[in-house]
Design a protein around this motif. Structure first.
Motif, PDB file in Angstrom:
ATOM      1  N   ASN A 193      -3.565  20.813   6.829  1.00  0.00           N
ATOM      2  CA  ASN A 193      -2.753  20.200   5.766  1.00  0.00           C
ATOM      3  C   ASN A 193      -2.343  18.781   6.131  1.00  0.00           C
ATOM      4  OD1 ASN A 193      -2.850  22.447   4.123  1.00  0.00           O
ATOM      5  ND2 ASN A 193      -0.971  23.349   4.937  1.00  0.00           N
ATOM      6  N   VAL A 194      -1.968  18.567   7.412  1.00  0.00           N
ATOM      7  CA  VAL A 194      -1.579  17.219   7.847  1.00  0.00           C
ATOM      8  C   VAL A 194      -2.764  16.270   7.711  1.00  0.00           C
ATOM      9  CG1 VAL A 194      -0.902  15.823   9.846  1.00  0.00           C
ATOM     10  CG2 VAL A 194       0.257  17.997   9.376  1.00  0.00           C
ATOM     11  N   GLY A 195      -3.956  16.752   8.109  1.00  0.00           N
ATOM     12  CA  GLY A 195      -5.147  15.919   7.989  1.00  0.00           C
ATOM     13  C   GLY A 195      -5.439  15.543   6.549  1.00  0.00           C
ATOM     14  N   VAL A 196      -5.283  16.514   5.647  1.00  0.00           N
ATOM     15  CA  VAL A 196      -5.524  16.240   4.232  1.00  0.00           C
ATOM     16  C   VAL A 196      -4.522  15.224   3.703  1.00  0.00           C
ATOM     17  CG1 VAL A 196      -5.501  17.256   1.925  1.00  0.00           C
ATOM     18  CG2 VAL A 196      -6.620  18.474   3.800  1.00  0.00           C
ATOM     19  N   MET A 197      -3.233  15.382   4.081  1.00  0.00           N
ATOM     20  CA  MET A 197      -2.206  14.446   3.604  1.00  0.00           C
ATOM     21  C   MET A 197      -2.462  13.028   4.124  1.00  0.00           C
ATOM     22  SD  MET A 197      -0.261  16.045   1.564  1.00  0.00           S
ATOM     23  CE  MET A 197       1.028  14.814   1.434  1.00  0.00           C
ATOM     24  N   LEU A 198      -2.868  12.918   5.404  1.00  0.00           N
ATOM     25  CA  LEU A 198      -3.158  11.584   5.949  1.00  0.00           C
ATOM     26  C   LEU A 198      -4.331  10.938   5.227  1.00  0.00           C
ATOM     27  CD1 LEU A 198      -2.694  12.176   9.798  1.00  0.00           C
ATOM     28  CD2 LEU A 198      -1.223  10.853   8.258  1.00  0.00           C
ATOM     29  N   THR A 199      -5.353  11.767   4.947  1.00  0.00           N
ATOM     30  CA  THR A 199      -6.519  11.230   4.241  1.00  0.00           C
ATOM     31  C   THR A 199      -6.139  10.739   2.852  1.00  0.00           C
ATOM     32  OG1 THR A 199      -7.987  12.751   5.431  1.00  0.00           O
ATOM     33  CG2 THR A 199      -8.835  11.791   3.412  1.00  0.00           C
ATOM     34  N   ILE A 200      -5.320  11.511   2.151  1.00  0.00           N
ATOM     35  CA  ILE A 200      -4.878  11.107   0.812  1.00  0.00           C
ATOM     36  C   ILE A 200      -4.027   9.843   0.879  1.00  0.00           C
ATOM     37  CG2 ILE A 200      -3.475  11.777  -1.160  1.00  0.00           C
ATOM     38  CD1 ILE A 200      -4.347  14.662  -0.668  1.00  0.00           C
ATOM     39  N   THR A 201      -3.119   9.794   1.872  1.00  0.00           N
ATOM     40  CA  THR A 201      -2.231   8.631   2.001  1.00  0.00           C
ATOM     41  C   THR A 201      -3.022   7.358   2.284  1.00  0.00           C
ATOM     42  OG1 THR A 201      -0.456  10.053   2.835  1.00  0.00           O
ATOM     43  CG2 THR A 201      -0.271   7.694   3.273  1.00  0.00           C
ATOM     44  N   VAL A 202      -3.965   7.442   3.234  1.00  0.00           N
ATOM     45  CA  VAL A 202      -4.792   6.275   3.553  1.00  0.00           C
ATOM     46  C   VAL A 202      -5.617   5.857   2.341  1.00  0.00           C
ATOM     47  CG1 VAL A 202      -6.711   5.459   4.981  1.00  0.00           C
ATOM     48  CG2 VAL A 202      -4.867   6.803   6.015  1.00  0.00           C
ATOM     49  N   GLY A 203      -6.135   6.836   1.613  1.00  0.00           N
ATOM     50  CA  GLY A 203      -6.929   6.515   0.430  1.00  0.00           C
ATOM     51  C   GLY A 203      -6.105   5.811  -0.635  1.00  0.00           C
ATOM     52  N   LEU A 204      -4.889   6.300  -0.878  1.00  0.00           N
ATOM     53  CA  LEU A 204      -4.024   5.662  -1.873  1.00  0.00           C
ATOM     54  C   LEU A 204      -3.625   4.255  -1.447  1.00  0.00           C
ATOM     55  CD1 LEU A 204      -1.719   8.681  -2.872  1.00  0.00           C
ATOM     56  CD2 LEU A 204      -3.578   7.655  -4.201  1.00  0.00           C
ATOM     57  N   ALA A 205      -3.346   4.118  -0.148  1.00  0.00           N
ATOM     58  CA  ALA A 205      -2.980   2.777   0.337  1.00  0.00           C
ATOM     59  C   ALA A 205      -4.141   1.805   0.163  1.00  0.00           C
ATOM     60  CB  ALA A 205      -2.555   2.864   1.808  1.00  0.00           C
ATOM     61  N   GLY A 206      -5.345   2.255   0.442  1.00  0.00           N
ATOM     62  CA  GLY A 206      -6.504   1.386   0.271  1.00  0.00           C
ATOM     63  C   GLY A 206      -6.702   0.994  -1.178  1.00  0.00           C
ATOM     64  N   ILE A 207      -6.562   1.951  -2.078  1.00  0.00           N
ATOM     65  CA  ILE A 207      -6.714   1.660  -3.506  1.00  0.00           C
ATOM     66  C   ILE A 207      -5.658   0.663  -3.972  1.00  0.00           C
ATOM     67  CG2 ILE A 207      -6.587   2.663  -5.814  1.00  0.00           C
ATOM     68  CD1 ILE A 207      -7.782   5.226  -4.641  1.00  0.00           C
ATOM     69  N   ALA A 208      -4.396   0.877  -3.513  1.00  0.00           N
ATOM     70  CA  ALA A 208      -3.314  -0.036  -3.910  1.00  0.00           C
ATOM     71  C   ALA A 208      -3.575  -1.445  -3.397  1.00  0.00           C
ATOM     72  CB  ALA A 208      -1.988   0.495  -3.359  1.00  0.00           C
ATOM     73  N   LEU A 209      -4.077  -1.553  -2.147  1.00  0.00           N
ATOM     74  CA  LEU A 209      -4.361  -2.870  -1.591  1.00  0.00           C
ATOM     75  C   LEU A 209      -5.489  -3.545  -2.362  1.00  0.00           C
ATOM     76  CD1 LEU A 209      -3.857  -4.965   0.618  1.00  0.00           C
ATOM     77  CD2 LEU A 209      -5.481  -3.729   2.069  1.00  0.00           C
ATOM     78  N   LEU A 210      -6.505  -2.796  -2.734  1.00  0.00           N
ATOM     79  CA  LEU A 210      -7.625  -3.362  -3.477  1.00  0.00           C
ATOM     80  C   LEU A 210      -7.166  -3.854  -4.846  1.00  0.00           C
ATOM     81  CD1 LEU A 210     -10.659  -3.923  -3.664  1.00  0.00           C
ATOM     82  CD2 LEU A 210     -10.959  -1.590  -4.529  1.00  0.00           C
ATOM     83  N   ILE A 211      -6.354  -3.080  -5.530  1.00  0.00           N
ATOM     84  CA  ILE A 211      -5.840  -3.494  -6.850  1.00  0.00           C
ATOM     85  C   ILE A 211      -4.990  -4.739  -6.733  1.00  0.00           C
ATOM     86  CG2 ILE A 211      -4.329  -2.800  -8.739  1.00  0.00           C
ATOM     87  CD1 ILE A 211      -5.277   0.079  -8.314  1.00  0.00           C
ATOM     88  N   ARG A 212      -4.177  -4.814  -5.684  1.00  0.00           N
ATOM     89  CA  ARG A 212      -3.301  -5.973  -5.504  1.00  0.00           C
ATOM     90  C   ARG A 212      -4.094  -7.248  -5.288  1.00  0.00           C
ATOM     91  NH1 ARG A 212       1.580  -6.404  -1.025  1.00  0.00           N
ATOM     92  NH2 ARG A 212       2.384  -8.455  -1.749  1.00  0.00           N
ATOM     93  N   ARG A 213      -5.178  -7.171  -4.526  1.00  0.00           N
ATOM     94  CA  ARG A 213      -5.997  -8.357  -4.275  1.00  0.00           C
ATOM     95  C   ARG A 213      -6.672  -8.832  -5.552  1.00  0.00           C
ATOM     96  NH1 ARG A 213      -9.102  -7.126   1.467  1.00  0.00           N
ATOM     97  NH2 ARG A 213      -7.248  -7.399   2.824  1.00  0.00           N
ATOM     98  N   ARG A 214      -7.113  -7.881  -6.376  1.00  0.00           N
ATOM     99  CA  ARG A 214      -7.828  -8.260  -7.597  1.00  0.00           C
ATOM    100  C   ARG A 214      -6.897  -8.828  -8.663  1.00  0.00           C
ATOM    101  NH1 ARG A 214     -12.484  -3.665  -8.804  1.00  0.00           N
ATOM    102  NH2 ARG A 214     -13.772  -4.127  -6.933  1.00  0.00           N
ATOM    103  N   THR A 215      -5.639  -8.461  -8.609  1.00  0.00           N
ATOM    104  CA  THR A 215      -4.687  -8.956  -9.617  1.00  0.00           C
ATOM    105  C   THR A 215      -4.077 -10.292  -9.265  1.00  0.00           C
ATOM    106  OG1 THR A 215      -2.960  -7.647  -8.547  1.00  0.00           O
ATOM    107  CG2 THR A 215      -4.120  -6.639 -10.411  1.00  0.00           C
ATOM    108  N   ARG A 216      -4.387 -10.826  -8.081  1.00  0.00           N
ATOM    109  CA  ARG A 216      -3.840 -12.131  -7.700  1.00  0.00           C
ATOM    110  C   ARG A 216      -4.576 -13.261  -8.406  1.00  0.00           C
ATOM    111  NH1 ARG A 216      -2.771 -11.812  -1.139  1.00  0.00           N
ATOM    112  NH2 ARG A 216      -0.956 -10.404  -1.268  1.00  0.00           N
TER     113      ARG A 216
END
Length: 216
Positions: A193-216
């Protein structure tokens, strides 16, 4: 009291043998009110001489052995397992008084479960077809208890005279082992469960960072 109970057991086994001997006989007459004492002879692997059991001295053993063959139908399978899969063979001859009536070949250690073979040629000369049948799970223990040199079988518990039911192996009844296994499973589940949560968290952070760069 003991003598009275033994007499009752002998009569009951005699009646059981009479019922068995009447199977497959068309138009059979009604059973005699006082059936002859029953008995069985067992020969086979590990027995230097026939094992002779009689209802007047060993009614429980005689009844249990007879119960291994008294449920067979009129027609069995024409072929049985391969000879290499049958294991040790034990021939059981059923007696009424001192007269041999029926014979059966029992294979308690056959691959896939105990087997019974009924030859077409019977001591009482009655007409019956040869056939193979699935035996009772309690066959090995019944024969062993009667005196046949077989290893004790722990995965089957006798349900009275014949029959049986599967039970859990002894090692599954260890509470300490069960607790350790349960804790180990829980630990693996938490790590997963911890591994799954870390994977989801890293994935969401990456998506958020990608969206932020494109909106600049």
């Amino acid at each position: 009291m003991v003598r009275h109970m033994r007499r009752l057991a002998t009569v009951a086994v005699g009646a059981l043998a009479t019922a068995l001997l009447s199977l497959g006989t068309a138009g059979a007459a009604s059973a005699a009110p006082n059936p002859a004492p029953a008995g069985v002879d067992i020969t086979g692997v590990g027995l230097d001489a026939p094992l002779r059991l009689r209802a007047d001295t060993q009614p429980a053993h005689v009844g249990a052995v007879i119960d291994q063959v008294n449920f067979l139908g009129q027609t069995g399978r024409p072929t049985g397992p391969k000879p290499a899969d049958l294991g040790p063979k034990y021939t059981v001859v059923v007696f009424a008084g001192e007269t041999a009536q029926q014979t059966y070949d029992l294979y308690p250690k056959a691959v896939g479960g105990p087997r019974v073979y009924r030859p077409a040629k019977q001591p009482d000369a009655r007409k019956i077809s040869a056939g193979w049948f699935l035996g009772r799970l309690s066959m090995s223990e019944t024969l062993r208890t009667a005196g046949v040199p077989l290893e004790r079988q722990f995965d089957t518990v006798s349900g009275g005279a014949g029959g049986g039911e599967r039970v859990l192996p002894e090692d599954t009844l260890d509470p300490a082992k069960d607790l350790d296994d349960a804790l180990g499973d829980l630990q693996r589940l938490l790590l997963l469960n911890v591994g799954v949560m870390l994977t989801i968290t890293v994935g969401l952070a990456g998506i958020a960072l990608l969206i932020r760069r494109r909106t600049r």
